[in-house]
Design a protein around this motif. Sequence first.
Motif, PDB file in Angstrom:
ATOM      1  N   LYS A 143       0.839  -1.174   0.056  1.00 44.62           N
ATOM      2  CA  LYS A 143       0.166   0.069   0.028  1.00 44.62           C
ATOM      3  C   LYS A 143       0.834   1.264   0.073  1.00 44.62           C
ATOM      4  CE  LYS A 143      -3.927  -2.320   0.465  1.00 44.62           C
ATOM      5  NZ  LYS A 143      -4.489  -2.159   1.491  1.00 44.62           N
ATOM      6  N   LYS A 144       0.260   2.587  -0.223  1.00 43.12           N
ATOM      7  CA  LYS A 144       1.072   3.551  -0.292  1.00 43.12           C
ATOM      8  C   LYS A 144       1.620   3.991   1.033  1.00 43.12           C
ATOM      9  CE  LYS A 144      -1.470   6.230  -3.765  1.00 43.12           C
ATOM     10  NZ  LYS A 144      -2.190   7.372  -4.161  1.00 43.12           N
ATOM     11  N   ALA A 145       1.185   3.614   2.133  1.00 48.54           N
ATOM     12  CA  ALA A 145       1.622   3.632   3.379  1.00 48.54           C
ATOM     13  C   ALA A 145       2.896   3.005   3.635  1.00 48.54           C
ATOM     14  CB  ALA A 145       0.615   3.360   4.414  1.00 48.54           C
ATOM     15  N   ASN A 146       2.958   1.890   3.186  1.00 49.58           N
ATOM     16  CA  ASN A 146       4.142   0.887   3.081  1.00 49.58           C
ATOM     17  C   ASN A 146       5.385   1.574   2.351  1.00 49.58           C
ATOM     18  OD1 ASN A 146       1.998  -1.791   2.630  1.00 49.58           O
ATOM     19  ND2 ASN A 146       3.063  -1.574   4.393  1.00 49.58           N
ATOM     20  N   LEU A 147       4.711   2.098   0.904  1.00 43.60           N
ATOM     21  CA  LEU A 147       5.783   2.808   0.038  1.00 43.60           C
ATOM     22  C   LEU A 147       6.584   3.980   0.799  1.00 43.60           C
ATOM     23  CD1 LEU A 147       3.967   2.613  -3.179  1.00 43.60           C
ATOM     24  CD2 LEU A 147       5.890   1.396  -2.467  1.00 43.60           C
ATOM     25  N   GLU A 148       5.530   4.810   1.813  1.00 41.39           N
ATOM     26  CA  GLU A 148       6.185   6.016   2.449  1.00 41.39           C
ATOM     27  C   GLU A 148       7.080   5.596   3.429  1.00 41.39           C
ATOM     28  OE1 GLU A 148       5.812   9.037   1.635  1.00 41.39           O
ATOM     29  OE2 GLU A 148       4.631   8.637  -0.195  1.00 41.39           O
ATOM     30  N   VAL A 159      12.053   4.813  -4.716  1.00 46.54           N
ATOM     31  CA  VAL A 159      11.347   3.637  -4.676  1.00 46.54           C
ATOM     32  C   VAL A 159      10.098   3.849  -5.883  1.00 46.54           C
ATOM     33  CG1 VAL A 159       9.357   2.493  -3.419  1.00 46.54           C
ATOM     34  CG2 VAL A 159      11.346   3.586  -2.058  1.00 46.54           C
ATOM     35  N   SER A 160      10.061   2.807  -6.796  1.00 42.04           N
ATOM     36  CA  SER A 160       9.276   2.820  -7.840  1.00 42.04           C
ATOM     37  C   SER A 160       8.292   1.788  -7.767  1.00 42.04           C
ATOM     38  CB  SER A 160       9.968   2.652  -9.254  1.00 42.04           C
ATOM     39  OG  SER A 160       9.253   2.767 -10.406  1.00 42.04           O
ATOM     40  N   PRO A 161       6.860   1.917  -7.651  1.00 39.84           N
ATOM     41  CA  PRO A 161       6.026   0.718  -7.178  1.00 39.84           C
ATOM     42  C   PRO A 161       5.584   0.459  -8.866  1.00 39.84           C
ATOM     43  CG  PRO A 161       4.831   2.801  -7.083  1.00 39.84           C
ATOM     44  CD  PRO A 161       6.079   3.235  -7.143  1.00 39.84           C
ATOM     45  N   VAL A 162       5.001  -0.898  -8.690  1.00 41.43           N
ATOM     46  CA  VAL A 162       4.467  -1.748  -9.775  1.00 41.43           C
ATOM     47  C   VAL A 162       3.191  -2.319  -9.506  1.00 41.43           C
ATOM     48  CG1 VAL A 162       4.876  -3.386 -11.615  1.00 41.43           C
ATOM     49  CG2 VAL A 162       6.787  -2.134 -10.871  1.00 41.43           C
ATOM     50  N   ILE A 213       9.239   2.828   3.545  1.00 46.24           N
ATOM     51  CA  ILE A 213      10.545   2.547   2.829  1.00 46.24           C
ATOM     52  C   ILE A 213      11.116   3.597   2.435  1.00 46.24           C
ATOM     53  CG2 ILE A 213      11.292   1.350   0.893  1.00 46.24           C
ATOM     54  CD1 ILE A 213       8.899  -0.498   1.083  1.00 46.24           C
ATOM     55  N   LYS A 214      10.678   4.622   1.891  1.00 50.00           N
ATOM     56  CA  LYS A 214      11.206   6.012   1.292  1.00 50.00           C
ATOM     57  C   LYS A 214      11.880   6.671   2.410  1.00 50.00           C
ATOM     58  CE  LYS A 214       8.247   6.991  -2.527  1.00 50.00           C
ATOM     59  NZ  LYS A 214       7.105   7.879  -2.970  1.00 50.00           N
ATOM     60  N   ASN A 215      11.475   6.680   3.847  1.00 50.97           N
ATOM     61  CA  ASN A 215      12.103   6.982   4.889  1.00 50.97           C
ATOM     62  C   ASN A 215      13.410   6.402   5.572  1.00 50.97           C
ATOM     63  OD1 ASN A 215      10.185   9.168   5.055  1.00 50.97           O
ATOM     64  ND2 ASN A 215       8.640   8.003   6.264  1.00 50.97           N
ATOM     65  N   TYR A 216      13.431   5.214   4.870  1.00 50.84           N
ATOM     66  CA  TYR A 216      14.779   4.525   5.277  1.00 50.84           C
ATOM     67  C   TYR A 216      15.930   5.287   4.789  1.00 50.84           C
ATOM     68  CZ  TYR A 216      12.247   0.368   6.529  1.00 50.84           C
ATOM     69  OH  TYR A 216      11.376  -0.603   7.091  1.00 50.84           O
ATOM     70  N   GLU A 217      17.129   5.468   5.627  1.00 48.95           N
ATOM     71  CA  GLU A 217      18.115   6.174   5.158  1.00 48.95           C
ATOM     72  C   GLU A 217      18.991   5.677   4.058  1.00 48.95           C
ATOM     73  OE1 GLU A 217      20.705   6.651   8.620  1.00 48.95           O
ATOM     74  OE2 GLU A 217      21.075   4.615   8.787  1.00 48.95           O
ATOM     75  N   GLU A 218      19.042   4.204   3.911  1.00 49.48           N
ATOM     76  CA  GLU A 218      19.619   3.632   2.866  1.00 49.48           C
ATOM     77  C   GLU A 218      18.862   3.757   1.360  1.00 49.48           C
ATOM     78  OE1 GLU A 218      20.274   1.385   6.753  1.00 49.48           O
ATOM     79  OE2 GLU A 218      18.270   2.251   5.620  1.00 49.48           O
ATOM     80  N   VAL A 219      17.555   4.234   1.413  1.00 50.69           N
ATOM     81  CA  VAL A 219      16.776   4.290   0.424  1.00 50.69           C
ATOM     82  C   VAL A 219      16.997   5.656  -0.471  1.00 50.69           C
ATOM     83  CG1 VAL A 219      14.542   4.196  -0.612  1.00 50.69           C
ATOM     84  CG2 VAL A 219      15.210   2.688   1.205  1.00 50.69           C
TER      85      VAL A 219
END
Length: 403
Positions: free
Chosen positions: A81-86, A97-100, A88-94
């Motif tokens: 979901k979009k919440a999961n993507l947000e 992110v490109s969803p499919v 993951i984007k907050n991880y310092e190593e990332v």
Amino acid sequence: MQNKKLKFSELFSLSLRTFRNKPQRALLTILGMSVGIATVLLLVSLGYGLQYILIGKLMTTEDSLVTMEISYPSESNLFIKKANLENIKNYEEVAEVSPVADFSGEMFLSDESSILIDNSIVEPSYYRLSGSVPSIGKIPSEKEPGIVVTSQTLAPMNLPADASSLNKEVSFTVFYQDNIANTYTESKTKTPLKISGIIEDDSLVPTAVLFSSSLTEEPPFYTKALVRAKSTEVLEPLRDKLQKDGFFVSARIDLVTQARKFTNIVTIILGVFGITALIVSAIGMFNTMLVGFLERIYEVGILKSIGATDYDVRNLFLVESSIMGLMGGIGGIIIGVGGGKLLNLLITIFSKQFGGDSIKLFMAPWWFIGLILIFSVLIGLVSGWWPAHRAAGLSPKEAFTKR
């Protein structure tokens, strides 16, 4: 009176006498050396060619090497979901992110015909992160939206899987169906889209890849996502974090690493076979130099009697063997590189007869060619060392006695 050492030009001139006096023997020895070196060059070139083809297929873009594909295990019945993507984007190593989103749908060609197909709804960064490149055409962009389809998509619509199908306008209706939430939504393309690229792969089902911005409704969830790490150093920590979140993670760099290990092993095995042929050639050169020494014992005695030093005699034989090794190396490079180019041409002709692309299977790196040239001179020196040592140790009296 102190003996003067022979100059290199004098040693070089004397060394060439062997090639003039015994041209057939010298030519055959050089040819044998050339064949051995050409064998090494061809086999190692084959290994490098396989590596280039295999790694090139996996590593089409630089960003794809530090990108991981994540998804929930199929048995979990979970979707991103979009919440999961947000999160993951907050991880310092990332870095990105490109969803499919994968949904079935219907594709229309000029309102005349339609087929049911699978749709991958992506962001413009998808192609860069996935390394996916169409076989025909180009990758669409935000400025020039379009779609990429598999070759199997075109056949039911009576379109050929070639460049003539590019820029054909199509429309879509995508079916957003969520069996868990028991919801159903249709999303249509805002305007007709042109076919930008075609993926030639008969094993793929009819599929279209289009941007989410081209549709009237955004996907309610995503089946997978591409996560680009900031660098290769943080890939492992990032992988651990994503796995702790319950994601199944696959990284292209793992495939590249495994492929490189495999091709390195193949190259080493091929190189061993080539070196075996080279050792046989080196033994032949050693035999030639040893016979040459036995035939020239009287000549060595004359050289020493007129003032040549042990150093001069030793260098005379070493220069002679080095020249022979160098000429064998040059001949081997010409045969190896030329043979590789000829085989590439024949393979390409054969491939194109069956509708394939040109193939460059034999690739000889320039650094390896230079290394082979140096190595061939070293082989000459090693092959000539023992005859040179024997010749240098002879006294004039001993040389005349053994005549």
